[in-house]
Write a protein that holds these residues in place. Sequence first.
Motif, mmCIF file in Angstrom:
data_model
loop_
_atom_site.group_PDB
_atom_site.id
_atom_site.type_symbol
_atom_site.label_atom_id
_atom_site.label_comp_id
_atom_site.label_asym_id
_atom_site.label_seq_id
_atom_site.Cartn_x
_atom_site.Cartn_y
_atom_site.Cartn_z
ATOM 1 N N UNK A 16 0.872 -1.173 0.000
ATOM 2 C CA UNK A 16 0.000 0.000 0.000
ATOM 3 C C UNK A 16 0.909 1.223 0.000
ATOM 4 N N UNK A 17 0.711 2.073 -0.998
ATOM 5 C CA UNK A 17 1.649 3.185 -1.198
ATOM 6 C C UNK A 17 0.890 4.503 -1.347
ATOM 7 N N UNK A 18 1.417 5.556 -0.711
ATOM 8 C CA UNK A 18 0.928 6.908 -0.996
ATOM 9 C C UNK A 18 2.061 7.700 -1.618
ATOM 10 N N UNK A 19 1.702 8.516 -2.603
ATOM 11 C CA UNK A 19 2.678 9.421 -3.226
ATOM 12 C C UNK A 19 2.248 10.837 -2.879
ATOM 13 N N UNK A 71 -5.674 17.306 0.054
ATOM 14 C CA UNK A 71 -5.641 17.140 1.508
ATOM 15 C C UNK A 71 -6.486 18.195 2.229
ATOM 16 N N UNK A 72 -6.497 19.397 1.701
ATOM 17 C CA UNK A 72 -7.286 20.454 2.354
ATOM 18 C C UNK A 72 -8.785 20.178 2.256
ATOM 19 N N UNK A 73 -9.173 19.398 1.237
ATOM 20 C CA UNK A 73 -10.600 19.094 1.050
ATOM 21 C C UNK A 73 -10.998 17.790 1.732
ATOM 22 N N UNK A 80 -6.721 8.659 7.236
ATOM 23 C CA UNK A 80 -6.989 7.218 7.425
ATOM 24 C C UNK A 80 -6.092 6.387 6.522
ATOM 25 N N UNK A 81 -6.000 6.841 5.272
ATOM 26 C CA UNK A 81 -5.189 6.128 4.296
ATOM 27 C C UNK A 81 -3.713 6.138 4.697
ATOM 28 N N UNK A 82 -3.252 7.305 5.143
ATOM 29 C CA UNK A 82 -1.829 7.438 5.508
ATOM 30 C C UNK A 82 -1.470 6.567 6.720
ATOM 31 N N UNK A 83 -2.469 6.285 7.556
ATOM 32 C CA UNK A 83 -2.213 5.421 8.714
ATOM 33 C C UNK A 83 -1.996 3.968 8.304
ATOM 34 N N UNK A 84 -2.425 3.611 7.085
ATOM 35 C CA UNK A 84 -2.371 2.208 6.660
ATOM 36 C C UNK A 84 -1.267 1.878 5.658
ATOM 37 N N UNK A 85 -0.549 2.874 5.188
ATOM 38 C CA UNK A 85 0.390 2.605 4.079
ATOM 39 C C UNK A 85 1.687 1.961 4.569
ATOM 40 N N UNK A 107 5.210 13.669 9.011
ATOM 41 C CA UNK A 107 6.282 13.474 10.001
ATOM 42 C C UNK A 107 5.896 12.379 10.994
ATOM 43 N N UNK A 108 4.598 12.333 11.368
ATOM 44 C CA UNK A 108 4.182 11.460 12.472
ATOM 45 C C UNK A 108 4.037 9.993 12.077
ATOM 46 N N UNK A 109 3.756 9.697 10.828
ATOM 47 C CA UNK A 109 3.523 8.286 10.462
ATOM 48 C C UNK A 109 4.855 7.525 10.409
ATOM 49 N N UNK A 110 4.750 6.185 10.638
ATOM 50 C CA UNK A 110 6.000 5.440 10.831
ATOM 51 C C UNK A 110 6.336 4.514 9.658
ATOM 52 N N UNK A 111 5.692 4.716 8.508
ATOM 53 C CA UNK A 111 5.973 3.863 7.345
ATOM 54 C C UNK A 111 7.367 4.175 6.782
ATOM 55 N N UNK A 112 7.743 3.430 5.740
ATOM 56 C CA UNK A 112 9.005 3.698 5.049
ATOM 57 C C UNK A 112 8.845 4.923 4.145
ATOM 58 N N UNK A 113 9.761 5.891 4.303
ATOM 59 C CA UNK A 113 9.644 7.152 3.549
ATOM 60 C C UNK A 113 10.764 7.262 2.519
#
Length: 335
Positions: A16-19, A71-73, A80-85, A107-113
């Motif tokens: 699961x990836x966010x760009x 993100x502003x909208x 929620x999505x960023x918590x799961x990636x 900054x707060x999420x702990x996934x691989x950046x």
Amino acid sequence: MEPIQHIFPLLLQPKKIAITTHMKPDADAMGSSLALKNVLEQLGHQVTVISPTNWAGWVNWMQGADEVIDYEKDKTIADQLLDQIDWLFCLDYNHFSRTKSLAEKLKSISCTKILIDHHREPDETSFQYGWSDTSKSSTCEMIYDFINASGNANKLNEAVCECIYAGVVGDTGSFRFPAATSNVHLLVADLKTRGLNHEKVHDKLFDNFLENRLRFTGHVLLHRMEVFYEYNTVLIAIPKSDLLKYQIKTGDTEGLVNFPQSIQGMKLVALVIDRDEERKWSFRSKGTFDCNSFARRFFEGGGHYNAAGGRSSESLEDTIKKFKAAMKENKSQLQ
Ligand code: 5GP
Ligand code: MN
């Protein structure tokens, strides 16, 4: 930050990836994000692109733009999505602060950046893997290299080629800036061989506006431009009233800063726009004037050597005064 090549073997397991990219994404930011999304999806990953803010309408033609989260909208959905990636890609920005209200979450999420970017002075400590190269014309060029180096050249389909080409055109000022190297032209040749319709992309990027935008440009060049011959500098300052009068939207002011460069001998062009929350600066230089250092020192900004941006929370009048003082202080570098 480990070299980006270290993630190539890991690309084989679906994730699961966010760009993400910088606020008010331009052709390079949006093009690189959507090109990477397309290729990662072909590899079996689940991918979402999140923009910190809205963007100019002239990138909406890119395949996948309609699925990008603003993100502003849609903050709740994005959070929620960023918590799961598993992975977060950070494209075309060097520091989380360039993602505005998204910065704290990232900054707060702990996934691989993972960083892929061509701006100066990246915040390398924030990323596990990355590639920062200020000699690259654009993040799109880097995504093209990433696709090739990871053995995925066969995934450069029509949509990916269009996105990459748009970013390269945008960030090289249509191949005029020094960053348009022989490698950039070889990249374009390869995209053409793969069937790229470059005329379509130019049309979408440059001939896709309403009448008001052209009239606004004329108004600004006639009434809002000041030339300081002693300093080889041009300043354009746009008050809020102009934006309202001409119904200027996100992206309509893109490219304005390039016009004064056509005046003989100009070394520095500065553009300031009175936006709601801040006064936003753009700087362009020719030759040896370092816009990145100038923007960093005087206007809380940065970017590249010959193109940078910054901001100010002072009034338009005060930030203009500050600019003029900074210009005078830099007299020797401007001559
Ligand atoms: P533009 O003038 O087109 O907005 O930006 C020129 C270059 O400077 C772009 O590469 C952009 O990413 C970067 N840039 C623009 N504004 C800022 C800023 O406030 N801070 C930093 N670090 N870079 C900026
Ligand atoms: Mn860029």
